[in-house]
Design an enzyme around this catalytic site. Structure first.
Site, short mmCIF file in Angstrom:
data_model
loop_
_atom_site.label_atom_id
_atom_site.label_comp_id
_atom_site.label_asym_id
_atom_site.label_seq_id
_atom_site.Cartn_x
_atom_site.Cartn_y
_atom_site.Cartn_z
N PHE A 122 0.88 -1.17 0.00
CA PHE A 122 0.00 0.00 0.00
C PHE A 122 0.91 1.22 0.00
O PHE A 122 1.68 1.41 0.94
CB PHE A 122 -0.83 -0.07 1.28
CG PHE A 122 -1.81 1.03 1.54
CD1 PHE A 122 -3.01 1.10 0.85
CD2 PHE A 122 -1.57 1.97 2.54
CE1 PHE A 122 -3.94 2.09 1.14
CE2 PHE A 122 -2.49 2.96 2.84
CZ PHE A 122 -3.68 3.02 2.14
N GLY A 341 18.05 -6.59 34.67
CA GLY A 341 19.21 -6.54 33.78
C GLY A 341 19.04 -7.47 32.59
O GLY A 341 19.43 -7.14 31.46
N GLU A 364 0.30 3.12 10.16
CA GLU A 364 -1.17 3.16 9.98
C GLU A 364 -1.77 4.30 10.80
O GLU A 364 -2.89 4.21 11.31
CB GLU A 364 -1.82 1.79 10.24
CG GLU A 364 -1.25 0.75 9.26
CD GLU A 364 -2.14 -0.43 8.96
OE1 GLU A 364 -3.34 -0.36 9.20
OE2 GLU A 364 -1.60 -1.43 8.43
N THR A 366 -0.10 7.69 13.34
CA THR A 366 0.53 7.84 14.67
C THR A 366 -0.55 7.97 15.75
O THR A 366 -1.73 8.22 15.44
CB THR A 366 1.38 9.13 14.71
OG1 THR A 366 0.50 10.24 14.44
CG2 THR A 366 2.51 9.10 13.69
N1 COS Z 1 -13.76 6.80 5.70
C1 COS Z 1 -14.28 7.32 4.56
N2 COS Z 1 -14.01 8.59 4.15
C2 COS Z 1 -13.20 9.33 4.90
C3 COS Z 1 -12.63 8.85 6.10
C4 COS Z 1 -12.94 7.53 6.49
N3 COS Z 1 -12.43 7.00 7.61
N4 COS Z 1 -11.86 9.81 6.64
C5 COS Z 1 -11.94 10.88 5.81
N5 COS Z 1 -12.75 10.58 4.77
C6 COS Z 1 -13.15 11.46 3.66
C7 COS Z 1 -13.83 12.68 4.24
O1 COS Z 1 -15.21 12.44 4.42
C8 COS Z 1 -13.56 13.73 3.20
O2 COS Z 1 -14.49 13.57 2.15
P1 COS Z 1 -15.32 14.85 1.56
O3 COS Z 1 -14.26 15.78 1.04
O4 COS Z 1 -16.20 14.28 0.51
O5 COS Z 1 -16.05 15.43 2.72
C9 COS Z 1 -12.20 13.36 2.65
O6 COS Z 1 -12.01 11.96 2.99
C10 COS Z 1 -11.09 14.19 3.26
O7 COS Z 1 -11.17 14.01 4.67
P2 COS Z 1 -10.54 15.03 5.71
O8 COS Z 1 -10.95 16.44 5.32
O9 COS Z 1 -10.88 14.56 7.07
O10 COS Z 1 -8.98 14.87 5.41
P3 COS Z 1 -7.73 15.56 6.09
O11 COS Z 1 -6.77 15.89 5.02
O12 COS Z 1 -8.16 16.66 7.00
O13 COS Z 1 -6.99 14.42 6.97
C11 COS Z 1 -6.45 12.57 8.35
C12 COS Z 1 -7.48 13.37 7.52
C13 COS Z 1 -5.46 13.40 9.12
C14 COS Z 1 -7.30 11.77 9.28
C15 COS Z 1 -5.70 11.66 7.35
O14 COS Z 1 -4.81 12.41 6.54
C16 COS Z 1 -4.93 10.54 8.00
O15 COS Z 1 -5.51 9.52 8.40
N6 COS Z 1 -3.60 10.69 8.12
C17 COS Z 1 -2.74 9.65 8.57
C18 COS Z 1 -2.34 8.81 7.42
C19 COS Z 1 -1.82 7.51 7.88
O16 COS Z 1 -2.42 6.79 8.66
N7 COS Z 1 -0.66 7.18 7.35
C20 COS Z 1 -0.04 5.96 7.74
C21 COS Z 1 0.65 5.41 6.59
S1 COS Z 1 -0.29 4.35 5.67
S2 COS Z 1 0.32 2.61 6.40
#
Ligand code: COS
Length: 383
Positions: A122, A341, A364, A366
């Site tokens: 992924f 230890g 996945e 922090t």
């Molecule tokens: N399920 C379905 N849709 C989702 C969702 C979820 N769990 N979370 C967000 N969305 C959708 C939102 O509804 C939004 O859609 P609309 O624009 O149609 O309203 C869109 O995705 C954008 O969501 P949001 O505005 O919440 O996005 P942000 O950029 O503010 O960020 C976080 C969201 C911070 C939660 C996200 O970037 C994240 O999870 N970051 C961490 C990434 C991660 O886990 N990386 C690890 C590496 S991968 S192993």
């Protein structure tokens, strides 16, 4: 879909004995050589471990979330590197295809992912886009029947072994944030795709991550996940909701393993003329670890059941990943303390787990991202 109780119990027993008899004796060697032996990977294939969560119609076991977390509890009782090998095919590497892929894409990839013939990765994170995943810059420009991908992905689990990548890339540079992002199924071996050298990590030796680089990489348009642009970020978020429950369950397994080891050590190790388990300060550590591991187990089972009944568990999945990953960090720390230890010496294995579990609070999402997701969902729910 759920399997019957007897079949589930048989599967759990089989996994438990595989972990106990086959994997645990090999933990040191895997860490030392930074490789899981190919014959073990073959045994995992034969046990069906690569296809736990892939629907039966595509050759998997078709476990529901409640069943899957129970398997993860068992798999967690050994070095996390073993689980990591099958982790992407069951989780972040296959779920995008299951949730949002076209029927053709499912037919093409899921059976080979379920059998473990093909390993998946992924590819979301980039050098400049980690927690802020929606700011990713890898681009996918349409040119006739192809998309041209350019950019770099970072820390991509199983990428040195993977044959197929779910790659999040920006198809619409005019749309900021998640809306301009699409997901692609990119096969290894196509020109312009390169995998970096495996990263040198703090722990989880045997599980590999590396950069994945795209340089004018021509991907057929048929490889656009689901055949629709602009859905990639949402796919990634849904995949992570599920992945976070699975990781939480692995944390519970590791915590229970460490607790078992700590308890046995405390009962055997004598100081001041008696087993250290008789000292109340040691008992307090054992009791705290037991309580916290139990709490995490309960919340993961609850969230998994809710997910199976169709509820949106985005908040609960983050609660579980947050609590369980922090919990296993505390349990590993107490385990080192109880071993004294010896806990710092590699021969006892506890220090290896101490390093291994540190990753759970990072990947996945922090702990801080989980806090943010939980609080934002709470606030949204009353608006
Ligand atoms: N399920 C379905 N849709 C989702 C969702 C979820 N769990 N979370 C967000 N969305 C959708 C939102 O509804 C939004 O859609 P609309 O624009 O149609 O309203 C869109 O995705 C954008 O969501 P949001 O505005 O919440 O996005 P942000 O950029 O503010 O960020 C976080 C969201 C911070 C939660 C996200 O970037 C994240 O999870 N970051 C961490 C990434 C991660 O886990 N990386 C690890 C590496 S991968 S192993």
């Amino acid at each position: 879909m759920a399997i019957d109780a007897q079949t589930l119990q048989q599967l759990l027993d089989t996994v438990a004995s595989f972990v106990r008899e086959r994997l645990r004796p090999m933990e040191d060697r895997v860490a030392e050589e930074d490789t899981v032996p190919s014959e073990v990977i073959q045994e995992m294939r034969e046990l069906g471990l690569f296809g736990l969560s892939i629907p039966e119609e595509y050759g998997g076991l078709g476990l529901n979330m409640t069943e899957e977390v129970q398997v993860a509890f068992e798999l967690g009782r050994t070095s996390p590197a073993f689980r990591s090998i099958i982790g992407t095919n069951n989780g972040i590497g296959s779920q995008g295809i299951i949730m949002d892929g076209t029927e053709e894409q499912k037919q093409k990839y899921l059976p080979r992912l379920a059998s473990g013939e093909l390993i998946s990765s992924f590819a979301l994170t980039e050098p400049e886009a980690g927690s802020d995943a929606a700011s990713l810059r890898t681009s996918a420009r349409r040119e006739g029947d192809h998309y041209i991908l350019n950019g770099t992905k970072r820390f991509i689990t199983n990428s040195p072994e993977a044959g197929i990548f779910t790659v999040m890339a920006r198809t619409d540079p005019a749309k900021p944030g998640g809306a301009g992002i699409s997901a692609f199924l990119v096969e290894r071996g196509i020109p312009g795709l390169q995998i970096g050298l495996p990263d040198r990590k703090m722990g989880q030796k045997g599980a590999h991550t590396a950069d994945v680089m795209f340089d004018d990489c021509r991907v057929p348009a048929t490889q656009l996940l689901g055949g629709v642009e602009g859905q990639g970020f949402k796919t990634a978020m849904k995949v992570l909701d599920r992945g976070r429950l699975h990781i939480g369950a692995v944390c519970v397994g590791v915590a229970e393993r460490l607790l078992g080891d700590s308890l046995r050590y405390a009962v055997e190790r004598k100081q001041f003329g008696k087993p250290i388990a008789e000292f109340q300060l040691i008992q307090a550590m054992l009791a705290d670890s037991r309580t916290e591991a139990y709490a995490a187990r309960c919340m993961i089972l609850d969230a998994a059941r809710r997910k199976d009944s169709g509820e949106n568990v985005s908040t609960e999945a983050s609660c579980c990943k947050y609590f369980a990953s922090e919990m296993v960090g505390r349990v590993a720390d107490r385990a080192v303390q109880i071993y004294g230890g010896s806990g710092y010496i590699a021969d006892f294995g506890v220090e290896r787990f101490y390093r291994d579990v540190r990753l759970f609070r990072l990947y996945e999402g922090t702990s801080q991202i989980q806090q943010l997701v939980i609080a934002r969902n709470m606030i949204r729910s009353i608006q």
